[in-house]
Design a protein around this motif. Structure first.
Motif, PDB file in Angstrom:
ATOM      1  N   GLY A  54       0.814  -1.210   0.000  1.00  0.00           N
ATOM      2  CA  GLY A  54       0.000   0.000   0.000  1.00  0.00           C
ATOM      3  C   GLY A  54       0.845   1.257   0.000  1.00  0.00           C
ATOM      4  N   ALA A  55       1.935   1.247   0.784  1.00  0.00           N
ATOM      5  CA  ALA A  55       2.828   2.402   0.844  1.00  0.00           C
ATOM      6  C   ALA A  55       3.506   2.634  -0.499  1.00  0.00           C
ATOM      7  CB  ALA A  55       3.875   2.192   1.941  1.00  0.00           C
ATOM      8  N   MET A  56       3.953   1.553  -1.133  1.00  0.00           N
ATOM      9  CA  MET A  56       4.615   1.677  -2.428  1.00  0.00           C
ATOM     10  C   MET A  56       3.655   2.213  -3.491  1.00  0.00           C
ATOM     11  SD  MET A  56       6.423  -1.330  -4.704  1.00  0.00           S
ATOM     12  CE  MET A  56       4.898  -2.310  -4.790  1.00  0.00           C
ATOM     13  N   ILE A  57       2.441   1.681  -3.530  1.00  0.00           N
ATOM     14  CA  ILE A  57       1.483   2.102  -4.546  1.00  0.00           C
ATOM     15  C   ILE A  57       1.054   3.552  -4.327  1.00  0.00           C
ATOM     16  CG2 ILE A  57      -0.865   1.717  -5.426  1.00  0.00           C
ATOM     17  CD1 ILE A  57      -0.388  -1.273  -5.135  1.00  0.00           C
ATOM     18  N   SER A  58       0.976   3.976  -3.079  1.00  0.00           N
ATOM     19  CA  SER A  58       0.600   5.368  -2.820  1.00  0.00           C
ATOM     20  C   SER A  58       1.641   6.343  -3.370  1.00  0.00           C
ATOM     21  CB  SER A  58       0.396   5.595  -1.317  1.00  0.00           C
ATOM     22  OG  SER A  58       1.622   5.524  -0.614  1.00  0.00           O
ATOM     23  N   ARG A  59       2.922   5.918  -3.400  1.00  0.00           N
ATOM     24  CA  ARG A  59       3.989   6.773  -3.937  1.00  0.00           C
ATOM     25  C   ARG A  59       4.164   6.595  -5.445  1.00  0.00           C
ATOM     26  NH1 ARG A  59       7.075   9.444  -0.282  1.00  0.00           N
ATOM     27  NH2 ARG A  59       8.540   9.904  -1.990  1.00  0.00           N
ATOM     28  N   HIS A  60       3.714   5.454  -5.959  1.00  0.00           N
ATOM     29  CA  HIS A  60       3.833   5.163  -7.395  1.00  0.00           C
ATOM     30  C   HIS A  60       2.465   4.683  -7.884  1.00  0.00           C
ATOM     31  CE1 HIS A  60       8.226   5.491  -7.107  1.00  0.00           C
ATOM     32  NE2 HIS A  60       8.079   4.881  -5.936  1.00  0.00           N
ATOM     33  N   PRO A  61       1.493   5.588  -7.940  1.00  0.00           N
ATOM     34  CA  PRO A  61       0.107   5.196  -8.194  1.00  0.00           C
ATOM     35  C   PRO A  61      -0.158   4.855  -9.655  1.00  0.00           C
ATOM     36  CG  PRO A  61       0.277   7.576  -8.011  1.00  0.00           C
ATOM     37  CD  PRO A  61       1.646   7.038  -7.704  1.00  0.00           C
ATOM     38  N   ILE A 195      12.003  -0.014 -14.072  1.00  0.00           N
ATOM     39  CA  ILE A 195      11.767  -0.043 -12.634  1.00  0.00           C
ATOM     40  C   ILE A 195      11.791   1.366 -12.065  1.00  0.00           C
ATOM     41  CG2 ILE A 195      12.649  -0.852 -10.409  1.00  0.00           C
ATOM     42  CD1 ILE A 195      13.742  -3.319 -11.873  1.00  0.00           C
ATOM     43  N   ASP A 196      10.743   1.727 -11.355  1.00  0.00           N
ATOM     44  CA  ASP A 196      10.645   3.039 -10.713  1.00  0.00           C
ATOM     45  C   ASP A 196      11.037   2.985  -9.238  1.00  0.00           C
ATOM     46  OD1 ASP A 196       9.447   4.392 -13.048  1.00  0.00           O
ATOM     47  OD2 ASP A 196       7.753   3.074 -12.655  1.00  0.00           O
ATOM     48  N   TYR A 197      10.844   1.843  -8.622  1.00  0.00           N
ATOM     49  CA  TYR A 197      11.169   1.695  -7.201  1.00  0.00           C
ATOM     50  C   TYR A 197      11.414   0.218  -6.927  1.00  0.00           C
ATOM     51  CZ  TYR A 197      10.665   1.550  -2.104  1.00  0.00           C
ATOM     52  OH  TYR A 197      10.878   1.346  -0.751  1.00  0.00           O
ATOM     53  N   ARG A 257       8.075   6.574   3.068  1.00  0.00           N
ATOM     54  CA  ARG A 257       8.823   7.803   2.742  1.00  0.00           C
ATOM     55  C   ARG A 257       9.585   7.686   1.427  1.00  0.00           C
ATOM     56  NH1 ARG A 257      10.081   7.415   8.397  1.00  0.00           N
ATOM     57  NH2 ARG A 257      12.180   6.626   7.896  1.00  0.00           N
ATOM     58  N   GLY A 258       9.497   6.518   0.797  1.00  0.00           N
ATOM     59  CA  GLY A 258      10.181   6.319  -0.478  1.00  0.00           C
ATOM     60  C   GLY A 258      11.610   5.853  -0.356  1.00  0.00           C
ATOM     61  N   GLU A 259      12.050   5.483   0.854  1.00  0.00           N
ATOM     62  CA  GLU A 259      13.417   4.994   1.034  1.00  0.00           C
ATOM     63  C   GLU A 259      13.536   3.568   0.489  1.00  0.00           C
ATOM     64  OE1 GLU A 259      14.962   5.496   4.986  1.00  0.00           O
ATOM     65  OE2 GLU A 259      13.721   7.268   5.345  1.00  0.00           O
ATOM     66  N   GLN A 260      14.733   3.213   0.056  1.00  0.00           N
ATOM     67  CA  GLN A 260      15.005   1.872  -0.446  1.00  0.00           C
ATOM     68  C   GLN A 260      15.828   1.108   0.589  1.00  0.00           C
ATOM     69  OE1 GLN A 260      16.450   3.527  -4.380  1.00  0.00           O
ATOM     70  NE2 GLN A 260      15.422   1.688  -5.120  1.00  0.00           N
ATOM     71  N   LEU A 268      10.147  -5.858  -3.109  1.00  0.00           N
ATOM     72  CA  LEU A 268       8.957  -5.330  -3.757  1.00  0.00           C
ATOM     73  C   LEU A 268       9.387  -4.262  -4.731  1.00  0.00           C
ATOM     74  CD1 LEU A 268       6.844  -3.034  -1.375  1.00  0.00           C
ATOM     75  CD2 LEU A 268       9.258  -3.504  -1.032  1.00  0.00           C
ATOM     76  N   LEU A 269       8.628  -4.129  -5.813  1.00  0.00           N
ATOM     77  CA  LEU A 269       9.004  -3.120  -6.811  1.00  0.00           C
ATOM     78  C   LEU A 269       7.774  -2.586  -7.528  1.00  0.00           C
ATOM     79  CD1 LEU A 269       8.849  -4.172 -10.050  1.00  0.00           C
ATOM     80  CD2 LEU A 269      10.808  -5.531  -9.317  1.00  0.00           C
ATOM     81  N   ALA A 270       7.940  -1.391  -8.033  1.00  0.00           N
ATOM     82  CA  ALA A 270       6.971  -0.741  -8.921  1.00  0.00           C
ATOM     83  C   ALA A 270       7.708  -0.440 -10.217  1.00  0.00           C
ATOM     84  CB  ALA A 270       6.419   0.531  -8.301  1.00  0.00           C
ATOM     85  N   ALA A 271       7.063  -0.736 -11.350  1.00  0.00           N
ATOM     86  CA  ALA A 271       7.654  -0.498 -12.649  1.00  0.00           C
ATOM     87  C   ALA A 271       6.561  -0.047 -13.605  1.00  0.00           C
ATOM     88  CB  ALA A 271       8.342  -1.759 -13.167  1.00  0.00           C
TER      89      ALA A 271
END
Length: 274
Positions: A54-61, A195-197, A257-260, A268-271
């Motif tokens: 949920g946190a990842m998707i909120s930053r990379h919707p 890959i974005d995150y 907070r978007g930290e890796q 987990l990743l967003a692309a």
């Protein structure tokens, strides 16, 4: 969302679930959905994974609708729906699809593999595959088939177990073909997605997995996983689970907070589709 807008071959049955005329087998134990369903709502593991997703998707919707591929009992889909996202669950196992629709109240549930669902090219806005691709032997070929179903720029979200040195009987019992690393994920998606995150997570579980899963497996101790599904996913409360929850909450905050994170038992990743 209307499933008919994405596929003209799926049929809604008497249970209210969309089905394909045929569906191929997948590498997942037949009893797996019911085992997970009994612990999901009490499990720190499932809860933390949801928080991080949920946190990842909120930053990379994403815009539009997300198809949760291999979404099991709908635990992730339910969380996303409760946060206001438009979600359809695609699950080959009928027991999982039925739990998602009847027990979790998800309206758009498809019991089929994504290949047999016959989705139209460039029709899907976003796909989630949460602990799915490790169950697919030809994962690169699978993603090559999935990418054209996404609109250009469409989102892909993944979670996977990590590190070959954590391989154990639990992976075999779960029907896994591999565990990943940051580098192997980059290679897997190369030329298909940007890959974005990307972040590791479940760092506090690395040592327990080494001690209670990887080492016993390498020593040949027993034919079954050392820990039960309930114990492994922390479905019982106690001081150890309480400590893990505190440690994992810090992870979720960093991802929010978007930290890796550079260390963990999963990634987990967003692309987005190139």
């Amino acid at each position: 969302m209307r499933i008919e807008d994405f596929s003209n071959t799926l049929i809604r049955n008497a249970d209210g679930i969309y089905v394909a005329s045929e569906s191929r087998n997948v590498s997942y134990p037949t009893e797996g959905h019911m085992d997970c369903f009994q612990v999901e709502d009490r499990s720190f593991w499932f809860k933390h994974r949801n928080e991080c997703i949920g946190a990842m998707i909120s930053r990379h919707p994403f815009d539009g609708a997300l198809f949760d591929i291999g979404g099991g009992n709908g635990y992730v889909s339910q969380m996303l729906a409760e946060r206001g996202f438009d979600v359809a669950l695609v699950e080959p196992g009928y027991a999982g699809a039925l739990n998602a629709h009847k027990q979790r109240g998800l309206p758009q549930v498809i019991s089929s593999t994504v290949e047999d669902a016959n989705f139209a090219p460039q029709s899907i806005d976003a796909m989630g595959m949460f602990d799915v691709v490790e169950h697919i032997e030809g994962d690169r070929a699978f993603l090559e088939k999935m990418a054209p179903l996404l609109k250009t720029g469409g989102r892909l979200y993944l979670t996977v177990p990590c590190h070959g040195w954590l391989w154990s009987r639990a992976d075999i019992d779960a029907g896994h073909f591999r565990r990943h690393t940051e580098r192997s994920l980059q290679v897997l998606l190369e030329g298909l997605f940007e890959i974005d995150y990307l972040s590791y997570f479940f760092g506090p579980l690395v040592l327990p997995q080494v001690l209670f899963r990887a080492i016993p497996f390498r020593l040949g101790l027993g034919r079954k996983a050392v820990l039960s599904t309930e114990a492994e996913h922390g479905a019982k409360s106690g001081p150890v689970v309480g400590l893990l929850n505190k440690l994992l909450a810090r992870e979720a905050s960093k991802i929010r907070r978007g930290e890796q994170l550079r260390f963990g038992a999963s990634c987990l990743l967003a692309a987005h589709r190139i």
